[in-house]
Each structure stands twice: as C-alpha cells, then as structure tokens.
Design a protein around this motif. Sequence first.
Motif, mmCIF file in Angstrom:
data_model
loop_
_atom_site.group_PDB
_atom_site.id
_atom_site.type_symbol
_atom_site.label_atom_id
_atom_site.label_comp_id
_atom_site.label_asym_id
_atom_site.label_seq_id
_atom_site.Cartn_x
_atom_site.Cartn_y
_atom_site.Cartn_z
ATOM 1 N N ARG A 248 0.835 -1.205 0.000
ATOM 2 C CA ARG A 248 0.000 0.000 0.000
ATOM 3 C C ARG A 248 0.870 1.255 0.000
ATOM 4 O O ARG A 248 0.537 2.257 -0.613
ATOM 5 C CB ARG A 248 -0.905 0.002 1.230
ATOM 6 C CG ARG A 248 -2.002 -1.024 1.148
ATOM 7 C CD ARG A 248 -2.855 -1.013 2.396
ATOM 8 N NE ARG A 248 -3.807 0.091 2.358
ATOM 9 C CZ ARG A 248 -4.818 0.227 3.204
ATOM 10 N NH1 ARG A 248 -4.993 -0.662 4.145
ATOM 11 N NH2 ARG A 248 -5.640 1.230 3.118
ATOM 12 N N LEU A 249 1.995 1.177 0.703
ATOM 13 C CA LEU A 249 2.823 2.384 0.797
ATOM 14 C C LEU A 249 3.402 2.785 -0.553
ATOM 15 O O LEU A 249 3.632 3.966 -0.808
ATOM 16 C CB LEU A 249 3.907 2.229 1.857
ATOM 17 C CG LEU A 249 5.115 1.360 1.591
ATOM 18 C CD1 LEU A 249 6.221 2.180 0.967
ATOM 19 C CD2 LEU A 249 5.618 0.813 2.919
ATOM 20 N N THR A 250 3.594 1.800 -1.443
ATOM 21 C CA THR A 250 4.024 2.152 -2.804
ATOM 22 C C THR A 250 2.908 2.938 -3.491
ATOM 23 O O THR A 250 3.168 3.853 -4.277
ATOM 24 C CB THR A 250 4.366 0.879 -3.601
ATOM 25 O OG1 THR A 250 5.300 0.117 -2.832
ATOM 26 C CG2 THR A 250 4.984 1.208 -4.941
ATOM 27 N N GLY A 251 1.669 2.577 -3.166
ATOM 28 C CA GLY A 251 0.527 3.330 -3.702
ATOM 29 C C GLY A 251 0.524 4.767 -3.201
ATOM 30 O O GLY A 251 0.245 5.696 -3.954
ATOM 31 N N VAL B 202 3.784 12.721 0.553
ATOM 32 C CA VAL B 202 4.658 13.897 0.407
ATOM 33 C C VAL B 202 6.043 13.458 -0.085
ATOM 34 O O VAL B 202 6.653 14.118 -0.929
ATOM 35 C CB VAL B 202 4.753 14.672 1.740
ATOM 36 C CG1 VAL B 202 5.799 15.766 1.664
ATOM 37 C CG2 VAL B 202 3.406 15.283 2.089
ATOM 38 N N ALA B 203 6.496 12.321 0.436
ATOM 39 C CA ALA B 203 7.793 11.796 -0.034
ATOM 40 C C ALA B 203 7.727 11.554 -1.539
ATOM 41 O O ALA B 203 8.658 11.877 -2.280
ATOM 42 C CB ALA B 203 8.132 10.509 0.704
ATOM 43 N N GLY B 204 6.618 10.984 -1.993
ATOM 44 C CA GLY B 204 6.449 10.730 -3.429
ATOM 45 C C GLY B 204 6.423 12.026 -4.218
ATOM 46 O O GLY B 204 7.031 12.135 -5.289
ATOM 47 N N GLN C 191 14.669 3.011 0.123
ATOM 48 C CA GLN C 191 15.240 4.315 0.490
ATOM 49 C C GLN C 191 14.129 5.337 0.597
ATOM 50 O O GLN C 191 13.099 5.199 -0.055
ATOM 51 C CB GLN C 191 16.217 4.786 -0.588
ATOM 52 C CG GLN C 191 17.535 4.067 -0.574
ATOM 53 C CD GLN C 191 18.552 4.770 -1.443
ATOM 54 O OE1 GLN C 191 18.323 4.953 -2.625
ATOM 55 N NE2 GLN C 191 19.670 5.159 -0.859
ATOM 56 N N ALA C 192 14.357 6.338 1.404
ATOM 57 C CA ALA C 192 13.385 7.448 1.462
ATOM 58 C C ALA C 192 14.085 8.683 2.024
ATOM 59 O O ALA C 192 15.019 9.193 1.406
ATOM 60 C CB ALA C 192 12.162 7.066 2.270
ATOM 61 N N GLY C 193 13.676 9.092 3.197
ATOM 62 C CA GLY C 193 14.049 10.401 3.725
ATOM 63 C C GLY C 193 15.532 10.662 3.900
ATOM 64 O O GLY C 193 16.044 11.685 3.442
ATOM 65 N N LEU C 194 16.260 9.731 4.563
ATOM 66 C CA LEU C 194 17.668 10.006 4.848
ATOM 67 C C LEU C 194 18.453 10.163 3.551
ATOM 68 O O LEU C 194 19.270 11.074 3.399
ATOM 69 C CB LEU C 194 18.255 8.875 5.701
ATOM 70 C CG LEU C 194 19.743 9.002 6.012
ATOM 71 C CD1 LEU C 194 20.025 10.262 6.803
ATOM 72 C CD2 LEU C 194 20.250 7.795 6.775
ATOM 73 N N ASN D 72 14.621 3.496 -6.071
ATOM 74 C CA ASN D 72 14.534 2.627 -4.884
ATOM 75 C C ASN D 72 13.255 2.864 -4.095
ATOM 76 O O ASN D 72 12.674 1.930 -3.533
ATOM 77 C CB ASN D 72 15.748 2.838 -3.985
ATOM 78 C CG ASN D 72 16.955 2.116 -4.511
ATOM 79 O OD1 ASN D 72 16.853 0.998 -5.012
ATOM 80 N ND2 ASN D 72 18.108 2.755 -4.450
ATOM 81 N N GLU D 73 12.837 4.106 -4.030
ATOM 82 C CA GLU D 73 11.630 4.440 -3.260
ATOM 83 C C GLU D 73 10.411 3.740 -3.858
ATOM 84 O O GLU D 73 9.530 3.288 -3.139
ATOM 85 C CB GLU D 73 11.452 5.965 -3.275
ATOM 86 C CG GLU D 73 10.473 6.479 -2.246
ATOM 87 C CD GLU D 73 10.508 8.001 -2.136
ATOM 88 O OE1 GLU D 73 11.510 8.618 -2.524
ATOM 89 O OE2 GLU D 73 9.505 8.556 -1.669
ATOM 90 N N LEU D 74 10.397 3.668 -5.176
ATOM 91 C CA LEU D 74 9.234 3.059 -5.832
ATOM 92 C C LEU D 74 9.317 1.539 -5.893
ATOM 93 O O LEU D 74 8.321 0.847 -5.696
ATOM 94 C CB LEU D 74 9.117 3.606 -7.258
ATOM 95 C CG LEU D 74 8.192 4.793 -7.450
ATOM 96 C CD1 LEU D 74 8.241 5.269 -8.880
ATOM 97 C CD2 LEU D 74 6.750 4.437 -7.084
ATOM 98 N N MET D 75 10.505 1.013 -6.182
ATOM 99 C CA MET D 75 10.615 -0.418 -6.482
ATOM 100 C C MET D 75 10.911 -1.282 -5.252
ATOM 101 O O MET D 75 10.374 -2.388 -5.122
ATOM 102 C CB MET D 75 11.735 -0.650 -7.522
ATOM 103 C CG MET D 75 11.573 0.131 -8.800
ATOM 104 S SD MET D 75 10.038 -0.255 -9.651
ATOM 105 C CE MET D 75 10.308 -1.969 -10.072
#
Lengths: 518, 461
Positions: B54-57, B314-316, B370-373, B403-406
């Motif tokens: 869901r978080l990828t969504g 927001v990250a997206g 990966q995301a925020g850092l 990386n964030e998406l996959m």
Amino acid sequence: MLTKPRVPRSAGSVVHAALPLAAALAIGAWSTQAWAVSRALPRDDAGVVDGGAHTRGSADAGRADAAQAGVAPEVLEPAASEDGLLELPSPVVKPLPPVEVPDVLAPVIEAAPDSAPEEPLVPGGRPRAVLGTIVGLLSIMVLAYLGGHRRVLAWEERLGISQVITAGFPFVILGLVARSSPVAILTDDVLRDISPLLRLGLGWIGFVAGFRFDPSMFRGLPSNVASVVTLSTLLPFMFVAAACASCLALFSDQSVGLSDPVFLRDALILGTAGAMTAVSSSNRSSDSVVSRVLRLEELAGIFGLMFVGAFFRPQGSEVSWQIPATAWILLTIGLGATWGLLVHTILERRSEGSDFLVLTLGSISFAAGAAGYLLLSSVVVAFIAGVLLANFRGSYQERLRDLLLRLERPVYLLSLVVVGALWDVRDVRGWLLMPVFMVTRLAGKWLGMQLGTGAGQLTLAPGERRALGTPPLGPLAIAIVINAQLLYPGGSISPIVSAVIGGGVLTEIFVQLWSRRK
Amino acid sequence: MTVLLILVLTGLMDALDTFDVQGGTSSGVSLALGYLLLTAHFVGDLFKRAGLPRLTGYIATGIAVGPGVLGLVNEQMLGSLHLVNGVAVALIAMTAGCELEHHSMKPLLRSIGSISLYGVIGTTLLLALAVYVVRSWLPFMHGASVLAAALISTVLGVVMVAQSPAVVVALRDEMAADGPVSRTVLGVVVLADLLVILMFAVVSSIAKAVLGGGVDAVQTVRGLAWELFGSLSLGVAIGYLLALYLRKVKASAALFVLLIAFVIAEVGDRLSLDPLLVALAAGIFVRNATSAGDELYRHIQAPALPVYILFFAVAGANVHLDALTTVGAPALLFVLVRAAGLLSGSALGARLANAPSVVQRYAGFGLLPQAGLALALSLLFAETFPEFGVEARALTLSVVAINELMAPVFYRMALIRSGEANQAAAERSTGSMAPSKPLLPDSADLNAGASPPPQQRPTSD
C-alpha cells in the motif's frame, strides 16, 4: 455534544434529505456554467476589479474562450460595453476595501515566504534550549496532572471557574503564552506549519453541528417554540450587534455609517456569534425542547455566516471568480451538498478503525480547505455536508458518530491553542467590548426566553428556563468569529475576536455563579 | 468505484485550482492535506488488490499529483506539509524504538552487527568503486584529479547506500510481519542509519578539506558529537517524561504522544539534533527501562495511519522523476550495484554470524528501500559541494526515486516468502505473544514512511 439516539427515518426525513440533493444538482449545473464563464474571462485581467462591478480585459478574447468552453455568447454579451468592459450586476453591499493582513495573523493566512527556514541555534544557545524544551514538556505534564487532581477540581468548583476550564479556555491562554515573545514556542514558522489544524478544527465544529442536525427531531415541537427560537436568536443578535457596533463606531477615528460595508459586516458577525449557545451536557438530549431550540439557533448562526460570507466577499487580485453574491450563496450550498454526497459515497465503502479515521479526517480537511480556498466559510460548508450525512441512510452512521464524538474535544482544544496564539490582546477595544458583549447577549437571551415563553403555551422547567435564559457561549460562536477572522483579517475583527473569547469566559463565570445562587 | 472516486477528487482539485489564489495558504494546505489523505488511501487500496504494498501506492499518488506531473499539489503546499514529515519520522522512530526490546534483540545482535559491516559498509565501498570506475559517464566528474574523484566517489557511495527505517517499519506493520527476518532488518536499518550519518560527516569533511573548502576538524567532531550524544540524551529525557506521563497522568495520552512527536520534529531542527535519534532513544528507553512500552506503542498507533499516509505521499511528491531523463542510465547502474552489494553483503554477513537460513536469504531485501535520509543526504551533498552542481544531485535523487518506488515491492515479497507475513496477527490471535512484544493495533495495515522536504537539514527517516 453529539446526540446518540436517533428517531426512525420516515418519508418526511427522506424528503428533507432529497431536497438539498435536488438543490445541489441544480446548483451544480448552474455553478458549472458560472465556472465556465469565470474561466472564459481573461485570466490575466480577471483579478482587476473596479468597485466590484467591472472586470477589465479583452472581451473578444473572453468571448472566444467562452465559445470554446461551450458557453452561449449571450451569457457574456449583455453586459459588454463598447470599450470591452464586462459589466457584472452591481453588488448589494458596497465592495470591501483592500486590507493588509496584520502580522499576528499572517502565518495562518498568507503563503509561506520564499526565505529560508529558521537557522539552527548557535552551539552556545543549545543547552538552554534543550533545558527549555524539557521544562516546557514537564510543565504541560504537571498541568495535565493537576488538571485531573481531585483537590484542584474542588478548588476550581469553589472559585466558580470549573466550566471555564471545561470549556477549554486555558488552551487559549496556552496558545497566547506560547506565542508571546519571552516563550516564543509558537513562532510564525510553527504557526504556519500547524495552521491547517485551525481549518480542520473549524470544519470539524461545523461538521459536528451539521451531523447532529436531524430535521425529524423538530417534529412534534410545541407551536410556541418558533417564537422562542426567533426571539432568543433575534434579540441577542440585535442587542449585541447594536451595542457592540456602537462601541466600535465610538472607538473609530473616522465617521462610520450603516452603509459602510466593514462596519455592517463586523456588526453582523458579532450579532451572529452572540446569538449562539453552547450545547452542554445538561441539554444534550435530542428529545428535550431546549436541545431542539439550540439546534435551530445553530442553524440561524450558520445562515448568518453564510450570508456574511457571500455578501461581504474579499475582492482584489486574489479572487478570480467574479459572480454575484447570491450566486456565492448557491455555490456554498452546492459545495457543501456535493461534498456531503461524495463523503457519503466514500464512507459507505467498508472501512474500519484507522482507515475510517483517515477517510473522515481527509473528508473534513478537504471540505474545510475547499471552502477556504474559495474564500467561503469552512464552518458552513462542513455543516451542510454534515446535515446531509446525518440524513442519509448509511451503514457508517454509528461509527461516524462515535469517531466525531471521540475526536471532537481534542480537535477543538488544539484549535483553541492556535486561536490563543492569534489573539491580539494588545487591542484595548477588545477588552472594552467584552463586558458589553456579555451583558447585551445575556440580556437578549433572557428577554427572548421570557417573551417567547410568556406569550404562548410553552411551559419550561426552571432548569430549562435557565439553560435558555442564561446560556454559555459554545464552540460554534468562537468558530464563527475565527472563520470571519480568516476571511476578513482587517477592520475591527481583532477586537471582535477578543470580545467573543473574553465574553465567553465572562459568561461562563457569570452563569456558574448565577446558577449557584439559584 | 475506487477509481471513480479518485477521478472525482482529482477533478474537484483541478476545478478549485482555477480559483487562482496562492496555493501555500493555510486553506490550500488543508485542501492538499485532505486530498492527499483520501486519494493516497484509495490508490493504496488499489495497489493492495494488485498484490503490491500500500505504501508504494501512497508514494505513487504523491508522484502523480505532485509538482512533477499533475501539479495539483504544488511546491508551496508541500513545503507547508513538512511538519507532517517531522512528526511522522518521530512516530516511526518511536515505534522502532518500542520494537527494539533488549531480550528479543539480544540473540540477533551478532547478525545485525555482521550484516551492517558486510552489507552496509561493504556496499558503500562497492558503490564508491562503481562511481569511480564509471566517472567518465558523469559530467560533473570530468576533469577531477584521481584523488578528488576517489573522494567524491566515496561521498556519493555513502549518500547512495542509505536505508529507510520508515519503509521497514511501515511494511512490517502493513504485513503484520514478525520473526527473525523483520527483527534483524529493523535492527540493521536503525544501526545503518547511525553509521551513514557518521560516515557522511567524516568523508564529506575530509573531501571538503582536500578539495580546498577548508574544514575545521574540531568543529566537525564537536558538531557530530552534539548531534549523536545530544540526540540520545534528549531522547532519554523525553522517554522518561513519556513514561512518567503514561504512568501518572494517563489522560489524553495519545495527544501527549503527538505533542512529543511535534516537539521532537520542531526542536530537533532548531537544535541541530537528529529527530530520528531523539525519538528512537525515547522509544528504546520506554521499552527497556520502564513498564510503559506496550502502552506507548498503542498510543503511537492511534494517530499513526493518517500521518504515515501523508508522509509517504509527500515523499512521493518530492521525487524528481525529471532527473531520470538526464542521468537515468548511470542511476540505474548504481541501483543495480547497490542491490547486488546489499543482497550479497547481508547474505555473507548473516552466514558468518550463523544466522538462520531465512535471514541469510531474505534480510538483504529489507535494506533496499530508500526514502528520507537518502533524499536529505542528496540535498546536503549538493549544498556541501556546489561545484558538482545540479547533475550530481540529479544522480543521487534518481537513485532514491527508483529505490523508493521499487524496493518496497521486493521487501514485501521477501516477507511473504520468508513466512513472516501475518505472523504478528497470528500470534496476537492465539495470545502467544510475549509480554515484551508490542501488540499491533486492530488495523494492522498501518503504513509508515519517510522523506523530509527539500531545503531542510538532513534528518534520518
């Protein structure tokens, strides 16, 4: 503040629910056309408003765009004058003058400046800031602990301030202190960050008020209730508006008259707020006459705010849709009704727990934001959506009622912190208005109740008479003035906010002492 | 119906956009907040039905409606929503801290240390080597001396290796997963977070000094010490206050926890502390030094889902897809190198530590997201080395975007294949969960995430 039991649905309530629906559809169709017209107007000039009646620009280009948008040429043609001016109908109320947003309000109204975020503290100042943070958190914890302590509660009771505490006014003080320069926790940047919370709070209060508004609860009311409602709403409205507006006129260094739109608007806002009454635990039951009277008073307040929001619109470069005031009323109803339908569809989907919380929060935040975006009242739009939801047959009704009930107080209290931070206590006019507001409001309420009940067959118990005659001020009144403050940051709105917040505190203390004497 | 609702909401947003007021005002932010909550939730549902996290969504929603694609949520709105990021980071870190219970983590410590060493540090070196080798593809490295190229390669290696505790916590919650893989991964990403912050401070200072930027070593060490030890100390103090509140006051505890998260997010930035470390220390303290761990976990979860949805959306929206068009090929290469390094390094580390075979096979997948850092380090890299300009930043942001998406998709598959998915829910239903293990909330599909906005100092996710 929500009522739990609900009367069974009948054909009447279905009609009640269907009426706004039909209105919404009609308004939707109409507003689409209005929107198309506004889009057809040349965008670069759309904001240049001359007295609220003229929109300069290339009429030819506008007509061409309108034709492309599928709008009949006659929609634009009748008002087109020879030099390309598009003439809109003259406004009923004179246009409002442009205002500058006061510094104290700027963080919750204006866009964030492009400047960089606050610089981190220099190393020498860090230990003190860490210590301050810990002490601040510790203070809140100690306050929370003391707030629930038996001895403190007994002491509040003795001093007659328990209702003031319960009504959440300490949170206003908390916000005020947190923004003051020695403490400075709620800086402009922080306020800007949490400002959506205020919008959400306004939407929440409107939504809750709407959701407990079930037209079927007014069936079987004694015939004299109408006069009680009319008088107990109208008299405080008139008393407060007249007395406070006179005071404001006295304070003003320029001569003001009834045709002055700012003066008129401020008087209407004050009067509308003064007509509101808190729904307390004693009058919460949906079956009691008092409770039903208070619901009707809320409706009057919503109408008042809607009227002010439509007829006293901010004008200037920030407004691109140029439509008449009556159209803004229809648009307000249409937006609320459309959103109510959409939220009904959203909540009808099977969702529970955290998912339901997300959908409800998202729905109210969107409604409040959309209303604010169009410079309409968030309280009114959310109220209309709430009314619709309350009268639809939905499987979510109980869950929604529980959730609203559970979060109503936290959302309200958090909003009060922001309200406190925005409160400009330096304005002496506000302090002078407070007692005037309280006295005229209570006088109007008491007289309205006496006249209303004295003339007909309505018999009320002493407690009910007290609830109607000397009622405390509720969240809706504060929401009305705060909403007005966001829409009209200039003029006399600052002392009006002070008058309503301070008047609310004074009223709570007075009511408490009065009932004890009785 | 879900698709129809998404379309209607998007149509309304587009219509409102024609009103032409400044989007960063509080009503614009409130509108964006509501829109993101609803739309991301619906898209998350669609992704779940398609067998994706869901978080990828949520992230995909952010990308689609953000400034890069549809522009319904503009830069100003995103900037005003940055507080949500801070609060979410604090809540996620407190959740992670609550999960790090000494007794249950003790048997895994050797694996965690070994995987961190071989997986994270090994991959950093591998990435640095890869950047150095293909430097001729990278315009910003043209003309750099061997030493300069080696140093910048090392810094980029550190920037690109960063993990995401947020995604790990979110997926663990969403999948109701529990077992050696998810616990080991959580321990590694938390440790890796500290390692990456330390490594970046050290190598970027050295690089800056060698490249002629002039660095005060004492000042750097002091700053680093303040960030680490200051964060941990403040975290312990806040943890003590939290436990005290939960024990003595109790009333409105969820509100107090939110307030703490808000304070950590706001004060952390101003004091040059790392909000993640502060909150992590608070969570660990409450879990291991007091009896209020379960209660804290419960109160964190109450407001978590809306905050997390916004956080990922927001990250997206902050993902710069446009960067892919310019540096897509090298970015893809580095994504593959990173994945290879993390998967093989963690397998090697787990094997050397005699970890269970399931950890050896699947733990590496948890290190991929990966995301925020990573995003924050990318921005800090661009600020620290302006001479390498926009292209270097575009490269690192592209790696993060991919990386964030996959990566969450692969970690989700790993949790399913390892048999740990739904284990927490099963344990809860049979009542076999140890008292020290926090209970998951009723709606166990909570989602967490991370990514501070641009123009912010780097904070962990």
